[in-house]
Each structure stands twice: as structure tokens, then as C-alpha cells.
Design a protein around this motif. Structure first.
Motif, PDB file in Angstrom:
ATOM      1  N   VAL A  30       9.511  11.107 -18.144  1.00 23.67           N
ATOM      2  CA  VAL A  30       9.790  10.847 -19.562  1.00 23.67           C
ATOM      3  C   VAL A  30       9.273   9.463 -19.948  1.00 23.67           C
ATOM      4  CG1 VAL A  30      11.623  10.474 -21.267  1.00 23.67           C
ATOM      5  CG2 VAL A  30      11.762  12.412 -19.699  1.00 23.67           C
ATOM      6  N   ILE A  31       9.594   8.461 -19.148  1.00 24.56           N
ATOM      7  CA  ILE A  31       9.161   7.091 -19.439  1.00 24.56           C
ATOM      8  C   ILE A  31       7.646   7.008 -19.478  1.00 24.56           C
ATOM      9  CG2 ILE A  31       9.074   4.726 -18.541  1.00 24.56           C
ATOM     10  CD1 ILE A  31      11.949   5.247 -17.434  1.00 24.56           C
ATOM     11  N   LYS A  32       7.005   7.571 -18.475  1.00 27.19           N
ATOM     12  CA  LYS A  32       5.542   7.507 -18.390  1.00 27.19           C
ATOM     13  C   LYS A  32       4.881   8.195 -19.588  1.00 27.19           C
ATOM     14  CE  LYS A  32       2.085   7.919 -14.958  1.00 27.19           C
ATOM     15  NZ  LYS A  32       1.568   8.326 -13.740  1.00 27.19           N
ATOM     16  N   LYS A  33       5.359   9.375 -19.947  1.00 26.18           N
ATOM     17  CA  LYS A  33       4.794  10.104 -21.079  1.00 26.18           C
ATOM     18  C   LYS A  33       5.069   9.371 -22.386  1.00 26.18           C
ATOM     19  CE  LYS A  33       4.336  14.670 -23.138  1.00 26.18           C
ATOM     20  NZ  LYS A  33       3.191  14.228 -23.872  1.00 26.18           N
ATOM     21  N   TYR A  34       6.261   8.818 -22.527  1.00 25.41           N
ATOM     22  CA  TYR A  34       6.612   8.087 -23.742  1.00 25.41           C
ATOM     23  C   TYR A  34       5.705   6.879 -23.914  1.00 25.41           C
ATOM     24  CZ  TYR A  34       9.249   5.708 -27.324  1.00 25.41           C
ATOM     25  OH  TYR A  34       9.601   5.085 -28.498  1.00 25.41           O
ATOM     26  N   TYR A  81      13.884   1.967  -5.494  1.00 23.90           N
ATOM     27  CA  TYR A  81      12.493   1.801  -5.930  1.00 23.90           C
ATOM     28  C   TYR A  81      12.465   0.680  -6.947  1.00 23.90           C
ATOM     29  CZ  TYR A  81      11.643   6.341  -3.784  1.00 23.90           C
ATOM     30  OH  TYR A  81      11.546   7.379  -2.899  1.00 23.90           O
ATOM     31  N   HIS A  82      11.457  -0.174  -6.845  1.00 24.07           N
ATOM     32  CA  HIS A  82      11.369  -1.323  -7.735  1.00 24.07           C
ATOM     33  C   HIS A  82      10.440  -1.028  -8.910  1.00 24.07           C
ATOM     34  CE1 HIS A  82      13.864  -3.771  -5.148  1.00 24.07           C
ATOM     35  NE2 HIS A  82      13.228  -3.234  -4.121  1.00 24.07           N
ATOM     36  N   ALA A  83      10.258  -2.006  -9.767  1.00 26.38           N
ATOM     37  CA  ALA A  83       9.562  -1.840 -11.048  1.00 26.38           C
ATOM     38  C   ALA A  83       8.158  -1.260 -10.915  1.00 26.38           C
ATOM     39  CB  ALA A  83       9.494  -3.186 -11.766  1.00 26.38           C
ATOM     40  N   ASP A  84       7.482  -1.498  -9.813  1.00 32.32           N
ATOM     41  CA  ASP A  84       6.102  -1.032  -9.646  1.00 32.32           C
ATOM     42  C   ASP A  84       6.005   0.410  -9.140  1.00 32.32           C
ATOM     43  OD1 ASP A  84       7.153  -1.586  -7.159  1.00 32.32           O
ATOM     44  OD2 ASP A  84       5.389  -2.635  -6.409  1.00 32.32           O
ATOM     45  N   ALA A  85       7.124   1.097  -9.029  1.00 35.28           N
ATOM     46  CA  ALA A  85       7.132   2.436  -8.423  1.00 35.28           C
ATOM     47  C   ALA A  85       7.186   3.573  -9.447  1.00 35.28           C
ATOM     48  CB  ALA A  85       8.302   2.552  -7.468  1.00 35.28           C
ATOM     49  N   PRO A 127       9.919   1.588 -22.592  1.00 37.12           N
ATOM     50  CA  PRO A 127      10.782   0.796 -21.717  1.00 37.12           C
ATOM     51  C   PRO A 127      10.099   0.495 -20.385  1.00 37.12           C
ATOM     52  CG  PRO A 127      11.433   3.079 -21.628  1.00 37.12           C
ATOM     53  CD  PRO A 127      10.336   2.983 -22.628  1.00 37.12           C
ATOM     54  N   ARG A 128      10.539  -0.578 -19.775  1.00 33.63           N
ATOM     55  CA  ARG A 128      10.006  -0.966 -18.464  1.00 33.63           C
ATOM     56  C   ARG A 128      11.056  -0.654 -17.391  1.00 33.63           C
ATOM     57  NH1 ARG A 128       7.853  -4.600 -21.786  1.00 33.63           N
ATOM     58  NH2 ARG A 128       9.482  -6.146 -21.799  1.00 33.63           N
ATOM     59  N   LEU A 129      10.592  -0.099 -16.316  1.00 40.24           N
ATOM     60  CA  LEU A 129      11.480   0.188 -15.191  1.00 40.24           C
ATOM     61  C   LEU A 129      11.855  -1.122 -14.511  1.00 40.24           C
ATOM     62  CD1 LEU A 129      12.778   2.330 -13.286  1.00 40.24           C
ATOM     63  CD2 LEU A 129      10.681   2.208 -11.951  1.00 40.24           C
ATOM     64  N   LYS A 130      13.147  -1.342 -14.331  1.00 40.22           N
ATOM     65  CA  LYS A 130      13.625  -2.487 -13.552  1.00 40.22           C
ATOM     66  C   LYS A 130      13.740  -2.075 -12.090  1.00 40.22           C
ATOM     67  CE  LYS A 130      16.520  -4.888 -16.944  1.00 40.22           C
ATOM     68  NZ  LYS A 130      17.883  -5.400 -17.161  1.00 40.22           N
ATOM     69  N   ALA A 131      14.428  -0.942 -11.882  1.00 46.10           N
ATOM     70  CA  ALA A 131      14.628  -0.411 -10.531  1.00 46.10           C
ATOM     71  C   ALA A 131      15.204   0.989 -10.654  1.00 46.10           C
ATOM     72  CB  ALA A 131      15.568  -1.302  -9.728  1.00 46.10           C
ATOM     73  N   ALA A 132      15.114   1.741  -9.565  1.00 44.17           N
ATOM     74  CA  ALA A 132      15.666   3.094  -9.556  1.00 44.17           C
ATOM     75  C   ALA A 132      16.355   3.342  -8.221  1.00 44.17           C
ATOM     76  CB  ALA A 132      14.565   4.128  -9.777  1.00 44.17           C
ATOM     77  N   ILE A 177      20.698  10.190  -9.129  1.00 45.33           N
ATOM     78  CA  ILE A 177      19.529   9.435  -9.559  1.00 45.33           C
ATOM     79  C   ILE A 177      19.938   8.479 -10.675  1.00 45.33           C
ATOM     80  CG2 ILE A 177      17.152   9.620 -10.389  1.00 45.33           C
ATOM     81  CD1 ILE A 177      17.875  11.273  -7.751  1.00 45.33           C
ATOM     82  N   VAL A 178      19.620   7.174 -10.510  1.00 46.08           N
ATOM     83  CA  VAL A 178      19.938   6.164 -11.508  1.00 46.08           C
ATOM     84  C   VAL A 178      18.706   5.284 -11.715  1.00 46.08           C
ATOM     85  CG1 VAL A 178      21.431   4.209 -12.086  1.00 46.08           C
ATOM     86  CG2 VAL A 178      22.365   6.149 -10.812  1.00 46.08           C
ATOM     87  N   TYR A 179      18.251   5.219 -12.959  1.00 48.84           N
ATOM     88  CA  TYR A 179      17.129   4.355 -13.322  1.00 48.84           C
ATOM     89  C   TYR A 179      17.638   3.233 -14.205  1.00 48.84           C
ATOM     90  CZ  TYR A 179      13.355   7.609 -11.957  1.00 48.84           C
ATOM     91  OH  TYR A 179      12.465   8.412 -11.272  1.00 48.84           O
ATOM     92  N   LEU A 180      17.289   1.995 -13.896  1.00 46.24           N
ATOM     93  CA  LEU A 180      17.603   0.851 -14.745  1.00 46.24           C
ATOM     94  C   LEU A 180      16.332   0.476 -15.496  1.00 46.24           C
ATOM     95  CD1 LEU A 180      19.563  -1.393 -12.203  1.00 46.24           C
ATOM     96  CD2 LEU A 180      20.473   0.346 -13.755  1.00 46.24           C
ATOM     97  N   THR A 181      16.440   0.363 -16.821  1.00 48.22           N
ATOM     98  CA  THR A 181      15.258   0.033 -17.623  1.00 48.22           C
ATOM     99  C   THR A 181      15.559  -1.121 -18.571  1.00 48.22           C
ATOM    100  OG1 THR A 181      15.795   1.559 -19.437  1.00 48.22           O
ATOM    101  CG2 THR A 181      14.505   2.447 -17.600  1.00 48.22           C
TER     102      THR A 181
END
Length: 175
Positions: free
Chosen positions: A95-99, A120-124, A108-113, A24-28
Motif C-alpha cells: 500500500v505504501i509503495k503504491k501510494y 525491518y528498518h526504513a530501507d526495507a 509516508p516513510r517507513l520507520k521500521a516494521a 505485523i506492525v509497521y511504524l511510519t
């Protein structure tokens, strides 16, 4: 200070190893976080077993090219990027959502995962946060497997008690 070629090669090797270990890799995008906010966010990630690091886009891209399968993420490697490496798909999103909710900010904003081969893109973020962990899925499956057995046992027990009652009443009539 600029890195030497040897330092860059070593950094790429370390990132490649992280990519091998973490499905699992999230870009933020973390731009706008204060030092104290970034420290708090890293602590929250650490508590959930997630590694969160700021990484140069070029080094990350080279490590991803070496491993393969990350081509769709390359377009998101622009601007400041912090990367969350995890074993559980929903942990970084939660974690991001709760933070964001606790701090009442949008960073932080999700770029992609990248989750087990899917992009998954930023809106996911909400979709990712709703994913169940491996343990939750196993628990659900066990519950589903036990449910029919419990129903069968219950039906047999009630049928048996009804049968015993019927036999007793027939025996009582014949006396």
C-alpha cells in the motif's frame, strides 16, 4: 485535551489487544500529508485489511512493553508516528509503495516494521513489499508438490504408449 489516567490505561489495553491480533506492525512517519491525502491512504489500507492509526508514542511503547518482543522498535518511536496493523506481512508495504508511486510523493516513510518477530528498518520497504502472502506461499507449495506427480504421470503415459506401439509393431512383424 489531555487524557486521564483511566483513558490512557484503556488506550493501552486496546493497543495491547491490537498487538495480540496483528503479527505485523509497521511504524511510519506521515508528516507532510494533507488531510485528503491521509484519508486516501487510510482508505487504501482499509481495502487491504490493514488498520492504520496515528498513536501517541508513549502509549504504543507501553502496550509494546506489556506484550514484549518489540524492544528494537522503541528507538523508532520518536516524532509523529502512524502505525499499520496487519495480518499479511506485505500488505502495508505494498500500500505504501503504491501510494508513493501514485501520488509522486515520498510520504509516508517507513520507520521500521515488525514482521513475525523480525525487525525491518526504513530501507526495507522493497523487501517487505516483495514478501509473499500466506495464500501465495501455499499456492507455490502445492504447485511444487503437484509438479513431480504430473511429471511421473506424463512419463508413465508416454512410456505406456511407447510400449503399446512396440508391442503392436512386434505383433505386426510376426504376422
Amino acid at each position: 485535551m489531555a487524557q486521564t489516567k483511566e483513558q490512557k490505561a484503556q488506550a493501552i489495553d486496546q493497543l495491547s489487544a491490537l498487538l495480540d491480533e496483528s503479527p505485523i506492525v509497521y511504524l511510519t512517519n506521515y508528516t507532510g500529508l494533507t488531510v485528503s491525502q491521509a484519508t486516501e491512504l487510510r482508505d487504501r489500507f482499509r481495502q487491504m485489511g490493514v488498520q492504520y492509526r496515528v498513536i501517541k508514542n508513549t502509549l504504543l511503547k507501553r502496550a509494546m512493553e506489556r506484550k514484549g518482543g518489540f524492544d528494537e522498535l522503541f528507538e523508532h518511536l520518536e516524532g509523529p508516528t502512524a502505525v499499520a496493523f496487519a495480518a499479511e506481512p506485505a500488505a502495508p508495504a505494498r500500500v505504501i509503495k503504491k501510494y508513493i508511486a501514485d501520488e509522486k510523493i515520498e510520504i509516508p516513510r517507513l520507520k521500521a516494521a515488525y514482521v513475525d518477530g523480525a525487525i525491518y528498518h526504513a530501507d526495507a520497504l522493497d523487501v517487505l513489499a516483495a514478501l509473499k502472502s500466506k495464500e501465495e506461499l501455499i499456492s507455490d507449495i502445492l504447485g511444487l508438490l503437484q509438479s513431480p506427480i504430473t511429471n511421473i504421470v506424463g512419463a508413465l503415459q508416454s512410456a505406456g504408449s511407447n510400449l503399446v506401439g512396440a508391442v503392436k509393431s512386434i505383433a505386426a512383424r510376426e504376422e
